[in-house]
Design a protein around this motif. Structure first.
Motif, short mmCIF file in Angstrom:
data_model
loop_
_atom_site.label_atom_id
_atom_site.label_comp_id
_atom_site.label_asym_id
_atom_site.label_seq_id
_atom_site.Cartn_x
_atom_site.Cartn_y
_atom_site.Cartn_z
N TRP A 31 -90.97 17.35 -2.48
CA TRP A 31 -91.22 18.25 -1.42
C TRP A 31 -92.69 18.27 -1.52
CZ3 TRP A 31 -87.25 21.56 -1.70
CH2 TRP A 31 -86.03 21.08 -2.23
N CYS A 32 -93.18 19.25 -0.22
CA CYS A 32 -94.12 19.61 0.05
C CYS A 32 -94.83 20.27 -0.97
CB CYS A 32 -94.54 19.97 1.14
SG CYS A 32 -95.82 21.37 1.93
N ASN A 33 -95.49 20.37 -1.91
CA ASN A 33 -95.58 20.96 -2.91
C ASN A 33 -96.59 22.55 -2.31
OD1 ASN A 33 -95.80 21.42 -5.72
ND2 ASN A 33 -98.05 21.30 -6.31
N LYS A 34 -97.06 22.89 -0.77
CA LYS A 34 -97.60 23.98 -0.10
C LYS A 34 -95.98 24.09 0.30
CE LYS A 34 -101.70 22.27 0.12
NZ LYS A 34 -102.87 21.99 1.19
N ASP B 40 -100.28 16.70 -0.71
CA ASP B 40 -99.72 17.71 -2.22
C ASP B 40 -98.79 17.45 -2.19
OD1 ASP B 40 -100.07 18.74 -4.41
OD2 ASP B 40 -100.18 20.58 -3.88
N LEU B 41 -97.88 16.74 -2.88
CA LEU B 41 -96.48 16.55 -2.53
C LEU B 41 -95.58 16.97 -4.41
CD1 LEU B 41 -96.62 13.05 -1.27
CD2 LEU B 41 -95.78 15.18 -0.04
N ARG B 42 -93.80 16.92 -4.22
CA ARG B 42 -93.80 17.22 -5.46
C ARG B 42 -92.61 16.62 -6.08
NH1 ARG B 42 -91.50 23.76 -6.76
NH2 ARG B 42 -93.57 24.15 -5.39
N VAL B 43 -92.04 16.16 -6.88
CA VAL B 43 -91.60 15.38 -7.02
C VAL B 43 -90.21 16.30 -8.12
CG1 VAL B 43 -90.36 13.61 -9.13
CG2 VAL B 43 -92.31 12.72 -7.15
N TYR C 94 -102.06 10.32 -2.77
CA TYR C 94 -102.04 11.84 -1.98
C TYR C 94 -101.73 12.49 -3.40
CZ TYR C 94 -98.99 10.80 1.66
OH TYR C 94 -99.25 11.27 2.93
N LYS C 95 -101.59 14.07 -4.40
CA LYS C 95 -101.50 14.69 -5.12
C LYS C 95 -100.14 14.65 -5.54
CE LYS C 95 -102.37 18.85 -7.79
NZ LYS C 95 -102.84 20.12 -7.59
#
Length: 114
Positions: A25-28, A12-15, A96-97
């Motif tokens: 980033w790790c979204n968790k 679970d990733l975030r831009v 990945y999400k």
């Protein structure tokens, strides 16, 4: 992906853009990943790095505020971030999400001044 992440494994990733950080980033646990550890193409890594270097062009650092067209500049940056997020999603599809976290500094600052 990288040792700093507090999660055993994350899919679970975030831009997201921030000063002095890479764009993924790790979204968790919100750990920032070094871009070279993210399994995306060198071309996309480069695009993300160029985008992140433009973060904060709307901020008036000397006066702790925003520049005159700051809201518009931030919106353009966010639109570019959304496009890059779609590219990351495409390259990591099925593995990945990926989500996008937009910058809200200029809008929050403008609303605070009202």
């Amino acid at each position: 992906m990288i040792e700093q992440c507090k999660c055993d494994e994350t899919y679970d990733l975030r831009v997201e853009a921030d000063i002095g950080a890479d764009a993924i980033w790790c979204n968790k646990c919100l750990c920032n990943f070094e871009i070279s550890y993210v399994p995306i193409s060198i071309e996309l890594q480069s695009e993300l790095t160029k985008w992140i270097l433009k973060y904060g062009e709307w901020i008036d650092w000397a006066n702790d505020g925003i520049v005159s067209n700051g809201i518009e500049l931030e919106e353009i940056h966010n639109q570019q971030g959304l496009k890059l997020t779609e590219k990351v999603k495409k390259e990591l599809e099925g593995k990945y999400k990926v989500s996008f976290s937009s910058s809200t500094f200029a809008k929050r600052y403008a609303n605070k001044k009202k």
